[in-house]
Design a protein around this motif. Structure first.
Motif, PDB file in Angstrom:
ATOM      1  N   ASP A   1     -12.398  14.655  11.826  1.00  0.00           N
ATOM      2  CA  ASP A   1     -13.705  14.820  12.463  1.00  0.00           C
ATOM      3  C   ASP A   1     -14.881  14.690  11.499  1.00  0.00           C
ATOM      4  O   ASP A   1     -16.024  14.905  11.876  1.00  0.00           O
ATOM      5  CB  ASP A   1     -13.789  16.134  13.230  1.00  0.00           C
ATOM      6  CG  ASP A   1     -13.737  17.360  12.332  1.00  0.00           C
ATOM      7  OD1 ASP A   1     -13.677  17.223  11.092  1.00  0.00           O
ATOM      8  OD2 ASP A   1     -13.743  18.477  12.885  1.00  0.00           O
ATOM      9  N   GLY A   2     -14.608  14.347  10.244  1.00  0.00           N
ATOM     10  CA  GLY A   2     -15.670  14.144   9.270  1.00  0.00           C
ATOM     11  C   GLY A   2     -16.071  15.402   8.523  1.00  0.00           C
ATOM     12  O   GLY A   2     -16.957  15.359   7.668  1.00  0.00           O
ATOM     13  N   ARG A   3     -15.422  16.516   8.814  1.00  0.00           N
ATOM     14  CA  ARG A   3     -15.751  17.778   8.132  1.00  0.00           C
ATOM     15  C   ARG A   3     -14.542  18.308   7.373  1.00  0.00           C
ATOM     16  O   ARG A   3     -14.288  19.504   7.347  1.00  0.00           O
ATOM     17  CB  ARG A   3     -16.231  18.809   9.154  1.00  0.00           C
ATOM     18  CG  ARG A   3     -17.518  18.392   9.838  1.00  0.00           C
ATOM     19  CD  ARG A   3     -17.913  19.378  10.887  1.00  0.00           C
ATOM     20  NE  ARG A   3     -17.029  19.147  12.047  1.00  0.00           N
ATOM     21  CZ  ARG A   3     -16.940  19.948  13.084  1.00  0.00           C
ATOM     22  NH1 ARG A   3     -17.644  21.034  13.137  1.00  0.00           N
ATOM     23  NH2 ARG A   3     -16.133  19.656  14.091  1.00  0.00           N
ATOM     24  N   LEU A   4     -13.822  17.439   6.748  1.00  0.00           N
ATOM     25  CA  LEU A   4     -12.575  17.763   6.054  1.00  0.00           C
ATOM     26  C   LEU A   4     -12.826  18.744   4.914  1.00  0.00           C
ATOM     27  O   LEU A   4     -13.680  18.517   4.063  1.00  0.00           O
ATOM     28  CB  LEU A   4     -11.950  16.469   5.527  1.00  0.00           C
ATOM     29  CG  LEU A   4     -10.544  16.515   4.993  1.00  0.00           C
ATOM     30  CD1 LEU A   4      -9.582  17.017   6.054  1.00  0.00           C
ATOM     31  CD2 LEU A   4     -10.118  15.132   4.545  1.00  0.00           C
ATOM     32  N   ASP A   5     -12.092  19.841   4.919  1.00  0.00           N
ATOM     33  CA  ASP A   5     -12.199  20.873   3.893  1.00  0.00           C
ATOM     34  C   ASP A   5     -10.957  20.797   3.009  1.00  0.00           C
ATOM     35  O   ASP A   5      -9.890  21.263   3.393  1.00  0.00           O
ATOM     36  CB  ASP A   5     -12.330  22.243   4.553  1.00  0.00           C
ATOM     37  CG  ASP A   5     -12.596  23.354   3.554  1.00  0.00           C
ATOM     38  OD1 ASP A   5     -13.107  23.071   2.456  1.00  0.00           O
ATOM     39  OD2 ASP A   5     -12.287  24.514   3.890  1.00  0.00           O
ATOM     40  N   LEU A   6     -11.100  20.164   1.857  1.00  0.00           N
ATOM     41  CA  LEU A   6      -9.961  19.935   0.957  1.00  0.00           C
ATOM     42  C   LEU A   6      -9.853  21.026  -0.088  1.00  0.00           C
ATOM     43  O   LEU A   6     -10.843  21.619  -0.456  1.00  0.00           O
ATOM     44  CB  LEU A   6     -10.112  18.585   0.275  1.00  0.00           C
ATOM     45  CG  LEU A   6     -10.067  17.380   1.202  1.00  0.00           C
ATOM     46  CD1 LEU A   6     -10.325  16.108   0.428  1.00  0.00           C
ATOM     47  CD2 LEU A   6      -8.755  17.286   1.946  1.00  0.00           C
ATOM     48  N   PRO A   7      -8.683  21.236  -0.647  1.00  0.00           N
ATOM     49  CA  PRO A   7      -7.400  20.627  -0.296  1.00  0.00           C
ATOM     50  C   PRO A   7      -6.825  21.254   0.980  1.00  0.00           C
ATOM     51  O   PRO A   7      -7.162  22.374   1.338  1.00  0.00           O
ATOM     52  CB  PRO A   7      -6.522  20.929  -1.501  1.00  0.00           C
ATOM     53  CG  PRO A   7      -7.062  22.204  -2.044  1.00  0.00           C
ATOM     54  CD  PRO A   7      -8.553  22.164  -1.772  1.00  0.00           C
ATOM     55  N   MET A   8      -5.950  20.498   1.625  1.00  0.00           N
ATOM     56  CA  MET A   8      -5.259  20.989   2.825  1.00  0.00           C
ATOM     57  C   MET A   8      -3.755  20.894   2.597  1.00  0.00           C
ATOM     58  O   MET A   8      -3.264  19.932   2.019  1.00  0.00           O
ATOM     59  CB  MET A   8      -5.647  20.168   4.048  1.00  0.00           C
ATOM     60  CG  MET A   8      -7.093  20.356   4.452  1.00  0.00           C
ATOM     61  SD  MET A   8      -7.450  19.745   6.085  1.00  0.00           S
ATOM     62  CE  MET A   8      -6.657  20.964   7.099  1.00  0.00           C
ATOM     63  N   CYS A   9      -3.070  21.886   3.081  1.00  0.00           N
ATOM     64  CA  CYS A   9      -1.615  21.956   2.968  1.00  0.00           C
ATOM     65  C   CYS A   9      -1.086  22.228   4.377  1.00  0.00           C
ATOM     66  O   CYS A   9      -1.233  23.334   4.902  1.00  0.00           O
ATOM     67  CB  CYS A   9      -1.247  23.071   2.002  1.00  0.00           C
ATOM     68  SG  CYS A   9       0.463  23.078   1.524  1.00  0.00           S
TER      69      CYS A   9
END
Length: 100
Positions: free
Chosen positions: A42-50
């Protein structure tokens, strides 16, 4: 800076590319299906992701479903399949699917 996706996605992808794919996914999946993977596209990626294996497997299924939809443009469908394959691979191996 690119986003790295584990389990077989070669090279990095830009946040803009993933967001653009998300627009196509939103038009080819049901509302409830879209919500299952919207946090990635959605364009609001909160990295890092697991992402746990079971969730990765479900996301892989949804990406493949969207890729096969008649409204999905071929190039975007290919990207959805590539990312979906990585998700399914992580699930099959029982490993977390990592985005960084």
């Amino acid at each position: 800076m690119g986003i790295s996706i584990s389990h077989g996605v070669p090279s990095t992808r830009s946040a803009l590319t993933l967001s653009n794919l998300g627009q196509h996914l939103a038009h080819t999946l049901t509302g409830s299906e879209w919500r299952e993977l919207s946090d990635l596209f959605d364009g609001r990626l909160d990295l890092p992701m697991c992402i746990p294996p079971a969730q990765a497997g479900r996301i892989g299924e949804l990406l493949h479903k969207a890729a096969g939809h008649r409204a999905m443009e071929p190039g975007w469908g290919e990207l959805a399949i590539l990312i979906g394959d990585a998700a399914k691979r992580a699930a099959h191996l029982g490993q977390n699917w990592e985005w960084s």
